[in-house]
Structure formats: C-alpha cells, structure tokens
Enzyme design. Structure first.
Site, PDB file in Angstrom:
ATOM      1  N   HIS A 150       0.804  -1.221   0.000  1.00  8.99           N
ATOM      2  CA  HIS A 150       0.000   0.000   0.000  1.00  8.99           C
ATOM      3  C   HIS A 150       0.834   1.267   0.000  1.00  8.99           C
ATOM      4  CE1 HIS A 150      -2.734  -3.076   1.894  1.00  8.99           C
ATOM      5  NE2 HIS A 150      -3.439  -2.658   0.856  1.00  8.99           N
ATOM      6  N   ASP A 336      23.627  -1.581 -26.615  1.00 10.27           N
ATOM      7  CA  ASP A 336      24.350  -2.690 -25.990  1.00 10.27           C
ATOM      8  C   ASP A 336      25.610  -3.111 -26.743  1.00 10.27           C
ATOM      9  OD1 ASP A 336      23.280  -3.859 -28.230  1.00 10.27           O
ATOM     10  OD2 ASP A 336      22.485  -5.633 -27.201  1.00 10.27           O
ATOM     11  N   CYS A 337      26.064  -2.302 -27.707  1.00  8.99           N
ATOM     12  CA  CYS A 337      27.235  -2.689 -28.504  1.00  8.99           C
ATOM     13  C   CYS A 337      28.456  -2.906 -27.612  1.00  8.99           C
ATOM     14  CB  CYS A 337      27.533  -1.625 -29.559  1.00  8.99           C
ATOM     15  SG  CYS A 337      28.998  -1.987 -30.567  1.00  8.99           S
ATOM     16  N   GLY A 421      25.625 -10.744 -44.563  1.00 11.66           N
ATOM     17  CA  GLY A 421      24.996  -9.622 -43.862  1.00 11.66           C
ATOM     18  C   GLY A 421      24.355  -8.610 -44.786  1.00 11.66           C
ATOM     19  N   THR A 429      28.496   0.462 -41.333  1.00 14.19           N
ATOM     20  CA  THR A 429      28.654  -0.750 -40.539  1.00 14.19           C
ATOM     21  C   THR A 429      30.137  -0.945 -40.227  1.00 14.19           C
ATOM     22  OG1 THR A 429      29.030  -2.256 -42.393  1.00 14.19           O
ATOM     23  CG2 THR A 429      26.726  -1.781 -41.803  1.00 14.19           C
TER      24      THR A 429
END
Length: 518
Positions: A150, A336-337, A421, A429
């Site tokens: 609560h 996240d690389c 790819g 890239t």
C-alpha cells in the site's frame, strides 16, 4: 481461483456494502469463503459484511492471510501483513471448491495453505498515487526492504545492491529460524513465486528466479516443485518484486496444478505443465574437443608470441571501450554494442589461456569464432563468427602464413560478412572500417612496405573509415530505422569497435617486434 474480488478506493479497504453485494451475487447453497489479507480495515469491513451476510442466511467462513516475513514478530494486535502469498492461498482454495469440497473443508485447506507461506518485498522506487506527488523518501541509489503493498515505507532503506545479494537477503529473512515464520526445514519441498510490484519487467523477475531456485536447493536443501513468475499483486507503478515461498505437499501441488481460467495465472487453462527438465546433449566445439584443452603453458614460436600479443591487445581495447560504445549505440541503436563486445573480449582472454593453440594461427582464428559464437548474441556475434570462419578457411590452405596470407584472409572475411549480412562500403557498418583497412594493407604490401608498416597504415585507414561513418546514412542494422538527422556526428559503434581492435592489434605487433629486436 476466486469467484469474485471486491475493490475499494486506492489503498483502502472496500466498504461493507460492496462486500455484501459481492457475497449476494456469487454465493450458492454451499456457502462463501472470504479470503482476507491481514490489514485492519480489511478485517473490520469484511468481518462486518460476513456477520450481516450470516444474518441473511448465508453460510460464511473467513481465512485471514498474514504472510509478511520482513518484520519481527508483532507485539500488538496488527499482526503480519498479507502480501503476494495470498495469491497461492486463492488458488488452493479455489481448486478445493471446484473439486466439490464442503465450505468447512475448503476453509481448512485455505487456512493450512496460509500457515505454510511466507513473503518479503523489495522496492526500487516509490509508487505514485493518482493525483498526488510521488514521495522522495527513496533516493536513486537506494532500495527499500520489507515493504507492504500500500505504498507504506519498508522495514529498512539500504544502498542499491545486485539482484543476487537482494535475493540472498530476502530468502534468509523468509527462512529465518529466529522468527520461524515459515514451517519449512532442510529436506522439505516448496513452491516459489516471484511477483512484480507493478513496473518490473518480466526479464528482471526471471533474473531473480534464476538466483532463488539454486539458492533454495543448494544452500537450504529445499526442493523447488513449482516456480511462478509474473505480476500477481502490485503496488500500482512500483518498481520492485516480492518473493514468496510456500511449503508444498501432494495436495497443495494438486490444487496449484488444477485448471483455471483466471487470465493472469501463469499455467495454461488446462493445467498442463511442461516437463521440469529436458535432456539436451551439448555438442563439442567443432574445432576442439574437451579433452584437447591445453593442460600446460605452450612454448610459443615468434609468430605465436605476435598472435598472442595482438589478441590480448585487441580484447583489452574493446574492454576499455565498453562505455563509449554503449553511449554511441544508445543514440543510434539499442545501446548494448559495448556490452556485447565486452562479453566477447573477456571470453576470448579467458579461452586464450586454455583453448587456443597460438602456434597454429588458422586454428586460433577458428577458436576465436567458436568463443564468440558461445557468448556474443545478436547480429554482432554471428557476423564476427562468420568473419573468423572465413579467415580460417583462407588461412588453413597455407602451411607458412605470411603477411600476404593475412591480407587475403581479411579480404575473404569481408567478402563473407558482406555476402551474408548484405552490407557494403558506405552502409555505416563495421565494414566501413575493415574495407579501407583491407585495401590499404594490400596496397602497402604490394608497394613493398614491410608487414608492420603495412599493418599500421591499414589500421590508420580503419580508424579513418570508422570516423567517416559520422557523415553516412545508415543502410543496414538498427541505425537504418533511425532518422538521418539523429545520426549526424555520431559514429557507427560497430565500425568504431572494429577499428579499435584492429589498431590495438597492429600497435601491439609493432611494439612486440621492436622489443624483440632491441
């Protein structure tokens, strides 16, 4: 489960008239069991409604659930609060009623279940009451232990800790031999419920479950029969979770497994459960069997030493670059690389100690691909695995590997990544770093430059290529979904990572060679 639930205002017990309306709406000849969480307002309002209903001729029983294990044994009349363990009591009682038991027997099973369950909650944020300003009692680096549902303060505020530490503390509190709230000992069986308090992603609840199950089994000797993970009893938009343990036996498991159409119950409506374990054979690494793990330090050749230095420097550079890569990726991708590269780099450093035959350059490159495949998820992982496999296929054709063979291997790797790819030069890239490197490496070697000079020149080309992605429009990867305006002045994280490890490798070879000559 329940036939009816009665709601009051936010964090307030429902009024007597609402409870009476629910009793009158659903109670048949068998009678009605009221399951009440142990809060003063609930006890009073449901109690008065029960007395009124009895006076109208209804058969009524009540079970009060107080499963909170966060506080010392209460001295007053308030008692332990009702928390998420009440959900399991609902399920046991509902299944017993559905099985046709009498009201007295259903109440007895519910009471038995309520006495075998314990819960403790942890909050990372304070909940927001509609129309009110959110309390600032909890700082950004703090968590609250032992709170109710609560919005009331918890038993203690502590510094932010990892989920493993929090889960250990919560289980210790629930299973405390001092309070003896839960009648469960080593060798017992139990059910585990991980409950989200409103704003906690299922993934984080699963992380808590991942820690709680082995902790119960290995540290406390308790067999976990069932694990329920999800959002069952919330505190509005609170970020946090509660952990519930219920001592289980065959009857309780039968009640929990019984089918229900309650939409939030985490098992299918037919009550069917998948097997707890599936036997899965783990295939050995295609390039090295477990019994081929290196048992002692290798005597490295000159080329082996060079390769070791290059791999170590490349991996450490990616580890150091983790935060920068994540920062760039948060602006142009999914953020996240750096973490992905860090995971791969740390695994490579670890496997290099025991799995890489560094005197075998082709085999080492192949093993690096295997390491990457195991630990690096997503697109980056598979692309680097393809890159390594293509380089291995090129290198293994030659017994004597020179700079020219390395140049051919890099070219073959780029071709493979492009083939599978779909990216090419200018697509923003990692190839925008590797293609210039490959071109300059070949040109420099063809012009008669020594291998180290060629390697350094190609590394500079890789860095320049990565920097040039700041001005490119993305045509591949997640960046291609983002407005070009958002990409301006931000380099492609994948290209920066490729340039970083490539340049670190080149400099380490140069330094290693100079050190051996001096």
């Amino acid at each position: 489960m329940l036939t009816a639930a009665v709601s009051g205002d936010v964090f307030a017990s429902p009024p007597v008239d609402s409870i009476l309306a629910a009793i009158r709406a659903v109670t048949g000849t068998m009678g009605c069991l009221l399951i009440i969480k142990n809060y003063t307002g609930d006890r009073l309002n449901f109690g008065l409604a029960a007395e009124q209903a009895k006076s109208e001729g209804y058969k009524i029983e009540m079970v009060i659930v107080g499963d909170d294990c966060a506080l010392p044994p209460p001295r007053g009349i308030a008692g332990r609060r009702g928390l998420a363990g009440t959900i399991l009591v609902h399920k046991v009682a509902g299944a017993a009623a559905d099985a046709g038991l009498s009201l007295a027997d259903v109440a007895a099973e519910a009471k038995h279940a309520s006495e075998a369950v314990g819960t403790m909650g942890v909050a990372l944020s304070v909940c927001t009451l509609p129309g009110q300003v959110t309390s600032d009692r909890l700082g950004p680096e703090q968590i609250e232990l032992g709170l109710g549902i609560h919005g009331e303060p918890g038993a203690a505020v502590v510094e932010l800790q990892t989920v493993d530490v929090v889960v250990e503390h919560v289980l210790k509190q629930i299973l405390s031999q001092e309070t003896q709230y839960l009648p469960i000992t080593r060798g017992s069986n139990a059910v585990l419920l991980i409950n989200g308090l409103g704003a906690t992603p299922v993934m984080e609840l699963m992380i808590a479950a991942r820690k709680a199950v082995p902790e119960l089994q290995l540290e406390y000797g308790i067999a976990v029969d069932r694990v329920y993970t999800g959002t069952f009893m919330t505190s509005l938009d609170m970020a946090g979770l509660s952990i519930t343990i219920m001592r289980s036996d065959e009857n309780i498991l039968q009640r929990l497994d019984a089918p229900t159409k309650a939409p939030a119950w985490p098992v299918g409506s037919e009550g069917n459960r998948p097997p707890a374990k599936f036997p899965v054979a783990v295939p050995p690494s295609p390039s090295m069997k477990d019994d081929e793990i290196l048992s002692e330090r290798q005597e490295l050749s000159k080329q082996g030493c060079m390769l070791e230095a290059a791999i170590e420097a490349a991996a450490k550079e990616l580890i150091d670059l983790k935060d920068n890569l994540n920062d760039w990726d948060s602006k142009v991708g999914d953020g996240d690389c750096g973490t992905t590269m860090y995971r791969g780099a740390t695994a490579i450093l670890e496997d290099m100690k025991t799995r890489y035959h560094l005197n075998d350059a082709a085999g080492t490159v192949n093993e690096i691909g295997s390491t990457i495949r195991k630990v690096m998820g997503g697109t980056s992982g598979i692309l680097y695995d393809i890159l390594c496999k293509a380089a291995y296929a090129s290198l293994k054709q030659n017994k004597n590997i020179t700079a020219y063979e390395w140049a051919d291997a890099l070219e073959a790797s780029i071709a493979a990544v492009s083939k599978y790819g779909g990216a090419r030069a200018g697509y923003r890239t990692m190839l925008d770093a590797l293609i210039p490197a490959s071109t300059v490496l070949k040109q420099s070697l063809k012009a008669g430059d020594d291998p180290v000079t060629a390697f350094i020149a190609s590394a500079e080309a890789a860095s320049a290529g990565a920097e040039s992605t700041k001005q490119m429009q993305a045509k591949a990867g997640r960046s291609s979904y983002i407005s070009p305006d958002h990409l301006v002045s931000i380099p492609d994280p994948g290209a920066m990572a490729a340039a970083a490890w490539y340049q670190a490798a080149a400099l380490s070879v140069k330094n290693k060679l100079h050190a051996s000559e001096s």
